[in-house]
Design a protein around this motif. Sequence first.
Motif, mmCIF file in Angstrom:
data_model
loop_
_atom_site.group_PDB
_atom_site.id
_atom_site.type_symbol
_atom_site.label_atom_id
_atom_site.label_comp_id
_atom_site.label_asym_id
_atom_site.label_seq_id
_atom_site.Cartn_x
_atom_site.Cartn_y
_atom_site.Cartn_z
ATOM 1 N N ALA A 192 0.817 -1.216 0.000
ATOM 2 C CA ALA A 192 0.000 0.000 0.000
ATOM 3 C C ALA A 192 0.849 1.263 0.000
ATOM 4 O O ALA A 192 0.386 2.326 -0.413
ATOM 5 N N ALA A 193 2.120 1.180 0.479
ATOM 6 C CA ALA A 193 3.005 2.347 0.531
ATOM 7 C C ALA A 193 4.437 1.890 0.259
ATOM 8 O O ALA A 193 5.261 1.821 1.180
ATOM 9 N N PRO A 194 4.766 1.567 -0.979
ATOM 10 C CA PRO A 194 6.081 0.975 -1.281
ATOM 11 C C PRO A 194 7.262 1.896 -1.000
ATOM 12 O O PRO A 194 8.381 1.417 -0.810
ATOM 13 N N GLY A 195 7.036 3.209 -0.974
ATOM 14 C CA GLY A 195 8.146 4.137 -0.739
ATOM 15 C C GLY A 195 8.243 4.650 0.676
ATOM 16 O O GLY A 195 9.047 5.553 0.953
ATOM 17 N N ALA A 196 7.469 4.091 1.595
ATOM 18 C CA ALA A 196 7.417 4.615 2.966
ATOM 19 C C ALA A 196 8.401 3.882 3.878
ATOM 20 O O ALA A 196 8.741 2.717 3.665
ATOM 21 N N ARG A 197 8.858 4.604 4.881
ATOM 22 C CA ARG A 197 9.729 4.059 5.922
ATOM 23 C C ARG A 197 9.347 4.737 7.240
ATOM 24 O O ARG A 197 8.867 5.852 7.263
ATOM 25 N N ALA A 198 9.622 4.035 8.381
ATOM 26 C CA ALA A 198 9.328 4.638 9.678
ATOM 27 C C ALA A 198 10.170 3.979 10.754
ATOM 28 O O ALA A 198 10.662 2.853 10.585
ATOM 29 N N VAL A 199 10.346 4.712 11.845
ATOM 30 C CA VAL A 199 11.002 4.173 13.027
ATOM 31 C C VAL A 199 10.226 4.664 14.242
ATOM 32 O O VAL A 199 9.808 5.825 14.300
ATOM 33 N N VAL A 200 10.033 3.745 15.217
ATOM 34 C CA VAL A 200 9.345 4.089 16.459
ATOM 35 C C VAL A 200 10.340 3.913 17.599
ATOM 36 O O VAL A 200 10.945 2.847 17.753
ATOM 37 N N ILE A 201 10.507 4.966 18.397
ATOM 38 C CA ILE A 201 11.445 4.960 19.508
ATOM 39 C C ILE A 201 10.646 5.089 20.794
ATOM 40 O O ILE A 201 9.829 6.013 20.945
ATOM 41 N N ALA A 202 10.861 4.165 21.732
ATOM 42 C CA ALA A 202 10.099 4.149 22.978
ATOM 43 C C ALA A 202 11.032 4.013 24.167
ATOM 44 O O ALA A 202 12.118 3.440 24.078
ATOM 45 N N SER A 203 10.574 4.562 25.305
ATOM 46 C CA SER A 203 11.322 4.464 26.560
ATOM 47 C C SER A 203 10.342 4.185 27.693
ATOM 48 O O SER A 203 9.417 4.983 27.921
ATOM 49 N N LYS A 204 10.559 3.080 28.410
ATOM 50 C CA LYS A 204 9.680 2.755 29.537
ATOM 51 C C LYS A 204 9.941 3.679 30.713
ATOM 52 O O LYS A 204 9.018 4.042 31.440
ATOM 53 N N SER A 205 11.200 4.062 30.911
ATOM 54 C CA SER A 205 11.529 4.897 32.070
ATOM 55 C C SER A 205 10.883 6.282 31.975
ATOM 56 O O SER A 205 10.469 6.861 32.978
ATOM 57 N N SER A 206 10.799 6.804 30.762
ATOM 58 C CA SER A 206 10.169 8.126 30.577
ATOM 59 C C SER A 206 8.712 8.018 30.156
ATOM 60 O O SER A 206 8.036 9.027 29.981
ATOM 61 N N ASN A 207 8.259 6.766 29.964
ATOM 62 C CA ASN A 207 6.869 6.500 29.569
ATOM 63 C C ASN A 207 6.465 7.341 28.357
ATOM 64 O O ASN A 207 5.442 8.028 28.352
ATOM 65 N N SER A 208 7.293 7.298 27.334
ATOM 66 C CA SER A 208 7.047 8.091 26.131
ATOM 67 C C SER A 208 7.497 7.316 24.902
ATOM 68 O O SER A 208 8.315 6.390 24.986
ATOM 69 N N ALA A 209 6.957 7.729 23.747
ATOM 70 C CA ALA A 209 7.333 7.113 22.475
ATOM 71 C C ALA A 209 7.105 8.132 21.359
ATOM 72 O O ALA A 209 6.207 8.984 21.444
ATOM 73 N N VAL A 210 7.938 8.036 20.313
ATOM 74 C CA VAL A 210 7.861 8.965 19.183
ATOM 75 C C VAL A 210 7.981 8.176 17.888
ATOM 76 O O VAL A 210 8.808 7.250 17.786
ATOM 77 N N LEU A 211 7.167 8.564 16.884
ATOM 78 C CA LEU A 211 7.233 7.951 15.560
ATOM 79 C C LEU A 211 7.821 8.951 14.575
ATOM 80 O O LEU A 211 7.446 10.132 14.587
ATOM 81 N N ARG A 212 8.716 8.465 13.737
ATOM 82 C CA ARG A 212 9.275 9.280 12.653
ATOM 83 C C ARG A 212 9.083 8.504 11.354
ATOM 84 O O ARG A 212 9.550 7.372 11.228
#
Length: 292
Positions: A192-212
């Motif tokens: 559905a998206a052959p040219g797409a890429r992503a990375v998800v970074i998460a931290s349990k200690s800070s209880n946060s996550a970010v998608l790029r």
Amino acid sequence: MTHEELKALLPLAALNRLDSEEMAALREHLASCHECPAELREFENAAAMMALAVDAPTSADRIAQKLEARLAAAAPVIAKAATDRPASRVAEPSRRDSSRRIATRLSIAAAMVFAIYGAAVTSRLSNLQSAYDARANQLAYLQNRFTTLEHDAQMAEQKIDALSKVLSERVRLEDVLDAPDLEVTRLGPLPAAPGARAVVIASKSSNSAVLRATGLETPPSGKTYELWWITKQKGPVPAGTFTAESGNEVIAKVDPPPVGDRVMLTAVTLEPAGGVPKPTGAMYLKGAPERE
């Protein structure tokens, strides 16, 4: 000539329309009269003011010439009528002839004054109309300029909001990257998206996550992208929705993985706006967490 007859000549004197005899008689009268000199000055001032308001300097002479020509044309008819009268009516007193001549010349003066005044009023109205048009044009220009500046200000505000959002997202990403227990999940493209890429970074200690993410197209109207943590115990767990613009990078805050459950996969699907509790749309990206 009487005082009243000489007083009637004052408008003609102000317009320089008296012959030499009349002017001499008027000057002699002005030397001894206390009323006429002041009135003559008023006529002269009025004539001067009206002359300044008219563009053509010879308009008074032109009007006088036309009036005198009309009177000259009518003179033969008047003379013929006089010869046809009985002899008893031809012999008129000299005073009546003088009064008639003064009245005729005074009519010329009055017509000249009204003509000059009319021209002055017309000129003034024309000037006022020109000034009004100039002000209207200036107002239209200022209104157009104000509209343009208002539009530019709105565009600048939108750019500032976008830059502020990007900066905030990058700061959040840096905060997550600085966490000691960083977990990274790389998402690869699907049909559905052959040219797409992503990375998800998460931290349990800070209880946060970010998608790029990169390479995602702008979603259709009424649709949004949604991130999923696919866990061993609960299956797909929604991690948040985000949008994208074709050709632009996406950095979005998402929910961290559920506590006490093992994440097997991470995926991005296309869902109705607002998100759904379980996946229903096509999958665009998918990947597994990187573990040591």
